[in-house]
Design an enzyme around this catalytic site. Structure first.
Site, PDB file in Angstrom:
ATOM      1  N   ASP A   1       1.748  -4.637   2.356  1.00 54.57           N
ATOM      2  CA  ASP A   1       0.157  -4.155   3.058  1.00 54.57           C
ATOM      3  C   ASP A   1      -0.098  -4.836   3.999  1.00 54.57           C
ATOM      4  O   ASP A   1      -0.276  -6.055   4.094  1.00 54.57           O
ATOM      5  CB  ASP A   1      -0.764  -3.829   1.734  1.00 54.57           C
ATOM      6  CG  ASP A   1      -1.747  -2.761   2.099  1.00 54.57           C
ATOM      7  OD1 ASP A   1      -1.919  -1.734   1.536  1.00 54.57           O
ATOM      8  OD2 ASP A   1      -2.550  -3.057   2.964  1.00 54.57           O
ATOM      9  N   ASP A  35       0.941  -5.876  11.267  1.00 53.64           N
ATOM     10  CA  ASP A  35       1.236  -4.600  11.477  1.00 53.64           C
ATOM     11  C   ASP A  35       2.684  -4.282  11.532  1.00 53.64           C
ATOM     12  O   ASP A  35       3.478  -5.075  12.079  1.00 53.64           O
ATOM     13  CB  ASP A  35       0.528  -4.332  12.791  1.00 53.64           C
ATOM     14  CG  ASP A  35       0.876  -2.882  13.680  1.00 53.64           C
ATOM     15  OD1 ASP A  35       1.892  -2.647  14.012  1.00 53.64           O
ATOM     16  OD2 ASP A  35       0.213  -2.119  13.326  1.00 53.64           O
ATOM     17  N   ALA A  36       3.163  -3.204  10.897  1.00 50.21           N
ATOM     18  CA  ALA A  36       4.455  -2.995  10.692  1.00 50.21           C
ATOM     19  C   ALA A  36       5.547  -2.834  12.033  1.00 50.21           C
ATOM     20  O   ALA A  36       6.510  -3.486  12.282  1.00 50.21           O
ATOM     21  CB  ALA A  36       4.965  -1.598  10.033  1.00 50.21           C
ATOM     22  N   ASP A  53       7.808   2.700   3.587  1.00 52.71           N
ATOM     23  CA  ASP A  53       6.805   3.387   2.756  1.00 52.71           C
ATOM     24  C   ASP A  53       5.493   3.138   3.105  1.00 52.71           C
ATOM     25  O   ASP A  53       4.537   2.250   2.746  1.00 52.71           O
ATOM     26  CB  ASP A  53       7.151   2.864   1.125  1.00 52.71           C
ATOM     27  CG  ASP A  53       6.232   3.650   0.155  1.00 52.71           C
ATOM     28  OD1 ASP A  53       5.640   4.623   0.561  1.00 52.71           O
ATOM     29  OD2 ASP A  53       6.029   3.249  -1.017  1.00 52.71           O
TER      30      ASP A  53
END
Length: 193
Positions: A1, A35-36, A53
């Site tokens: 997260d 941040d992905a 996900d």
């Protein structure tokens, strides 16, 4: 997260820690709160397996994580025989958005397979599985006994009823994040707005 407080809560709250069996305290786990898109862009690592996900693409800040460009970045971080699995919302509740995610991945440097299964807390939920080569469906599971899964069940994950099957949609890109429009059109349909 991206929020370190969520991870800390999951690591320390007794009930949540019991549910995740203390996995976030395992020394093999590394948590990166970032941040992905930025993480994938700058990491030099490659992976055998990538699970994406992420929250549903319900606002502009998330659309970049469902773009052809993001999937190309993931492709560059995926080993030649690696597998990518993407949470892709519901083909029942958000059919156009689901197939847009599939189309975006398939437009990238990866070859995609659409799948879905029933998740008790969500209903019929979709995933896209992709790799540098075509993903073979069966048999996917080694010949060992599983508690809740078998090869016929896995094979059926790739079969869609007519009202959830493929529809003509555009891929989502950074300069045209159509995924959010598809997602909101579906939400309005189900919410009656």
């Amino acid at each position: 997260d991206i929020d370190p407080r969520i991870v800390e809560l999951s690591r320390t709250h007794p009930l949540i820690r019991e549910l995740n069996e203390g996995s976030l305290g395992d020394p093999r786990v590394t948590v990166i709160n970032e941040d992905a898109y930025k993480f994938v862009e700058k990491t030099g690592h490659t992976f055998d397996l990538i699970f994406s996900d992420l929250p549903d693409p319900n606002h502009e800040g998330l659309t970049k994580l469902y773009s052809v460009q993001f999937y190309n970045l993931l492709a560059s971080r995926l080993n030649p025989t690696g597998i990518l699995s993407v949470q892709s919302t519901s083909p029942f509740f958000a059919r156009d958005a689901f197939w847009c995610i599939y189309e975006s991945i398939n437009t990238s440097k990866l070859t995609a397979r659409a799948a879905h299964t029933y998740v008790p807390s969500f209903g019929d939920w979709g995933f896209v599985i992709a790799g540098h080569k075509e993903i073979k469906i069966a048999p996917l599971l080694p010949e060992i006994e599983y508690r809740y899964l078998n090869n016929p069940m896995v094979t059926n994950m790739f079969v869609f009823p007519e009202d959830q099957g493929p529809v003509k949609v555009e891929p989502s890109t950074l300069d045209k994040p159509i995924i959010m429009e598809y997602y909101h059109q579906s939400s309005q349909k189900w919410m009656g707005h």
